[in-house]
Design an enzyme around this catalytic site. Sequence first.
Site, PDB file in Angstrom:
ATOM      1  CB  SER A 125      -0.890  -0.009   1.261  1.00  0.00           C
ATOM      2  OG  SER A 125      -1.458   1.253   1.470  1.00  0.00           O
ATOM      3  CE1 TYR A 150      -3.389   0.045   5.143  1.00  0.00           C
ATOM      4  CE2 TYR A 150      -3.853  -2.289   5.497  1.00  0.00           C
ATOM      5  CZ  TYR A 150      -3.622  -1.223   4.642  1.00  0.00           C
ATOM      6  OH  TYR A 150      -3.612  -1.420   3.296  1.00  0.00           O
ATOM      7  CE  LYS A 154      -1.471  -4.086   3.439  1.00  0.00           C
ATOM      8  NZ  LYS A 154      -1.833  -5.367   2.800  1.00  0.00           N
TER       9      LYS A 154
END
Length: 336
Positions: A125, A150, A154
């Site tokens: 992302s 979050y 990644k």
Amino acid sequence: MRVLVTGGMGFIGSETVLALMENGHEPILVDNLSNSKEDVLDKIEKISGKRPHFHKVDCCDYEGFRKVFEEEKNIEAVIHFAGLKAVGESTRKPIEYYTNNLLSTLVLLRLMKEYGVHNIIFSSSATVYGVPKRVPLVESDPVGGATNPYGETKVMIERILEDANKADPSLNVILLRYFNPIGAHPSGLLGEDPNGIPNNIMPYISQVASGKLKTLHVFGDDYPTPDGTGIRDYIHVLDLAEGHVAALNKIVENPGVVAYNLGTGKGTSVFELINAFEKATGVKVPFVVDPRRPGDVAANFANCDKAFHELHWKAKRNVEDACRDAYRFQTTGASK
Ligand code: WQD
């Protein structure tokens, strides 16, 4: 190729499964249905005419996941979508996010090694870039400093994959850094159907337009941008899906570890998105301007030259196409 797709029943996963089948590949779906519904498989079959293998398995469950590798012989590559992905929720439930997103990846890598699978495409992302120092972002820009757990998962998973490749150069890794996926399948059967109040702007706008929600709240119009609202790189989910097929064609060249931005290369502000939606659908979107949302950045969009030159891939659809498709899905395929 026989491609194991974790999270294959999700918003981006299911569109990618369709694109794989359209290009002659054989996807094998693994999903625990924590953020998707089993009828997605019926919709995939209805659209494509074929029903891929599906295993309802949690990727953190080594024994359960190993059975899939045992049953599904000759897996040639993995596309790893499975993971929790709500930015706001991750700040409230960091342990759940780190456990789920990291453990599922570690179990997957252990099984890939045990069953001789050497190719992984990872759903990364743009949040791995943290607060952009400059835009448009290029793949060589520094990674790290994500503004939420979050995004940190990644960053950490990219690092785990790089270290795994260093220890075993036969492992090929393609990191696909998505910007803002929006839109839906043109049939109206598949799209983004979040549980509860949507965090992301596109499903929120679609639900206001369909009458499910009353008013869009624009989070700040005092950013240092032309119209004061936040700028993002909104990419149609079908373009994103096609980017994964292009990455699959690349990974057989044994590229080692390589990252690609998947975006349109164009920044769109919130007000421009609203205008595009109204133009594409003919439906007004009432909004109010609220204070900025904590953690948001002013502008974030991609330079996608590397994917163009090395994957021979470029986004073909524009924001209006995505708005039209998202609204069609909202009024036909989405849960009421
Ligand atoms: C877009 C713009 C908001 C909602 C996140 C994740 C990213 C990726 C995509 C997973 C911003 C504004 C939003 C609303 C608004 N997800 N907005 N009203 O935050 O850019 O990216 O989703 O990979 O990792 O970070 O997406 O859609 O939430 O916001 O005004 O109700 O819309 O301020 O400018 P975001 P978003």
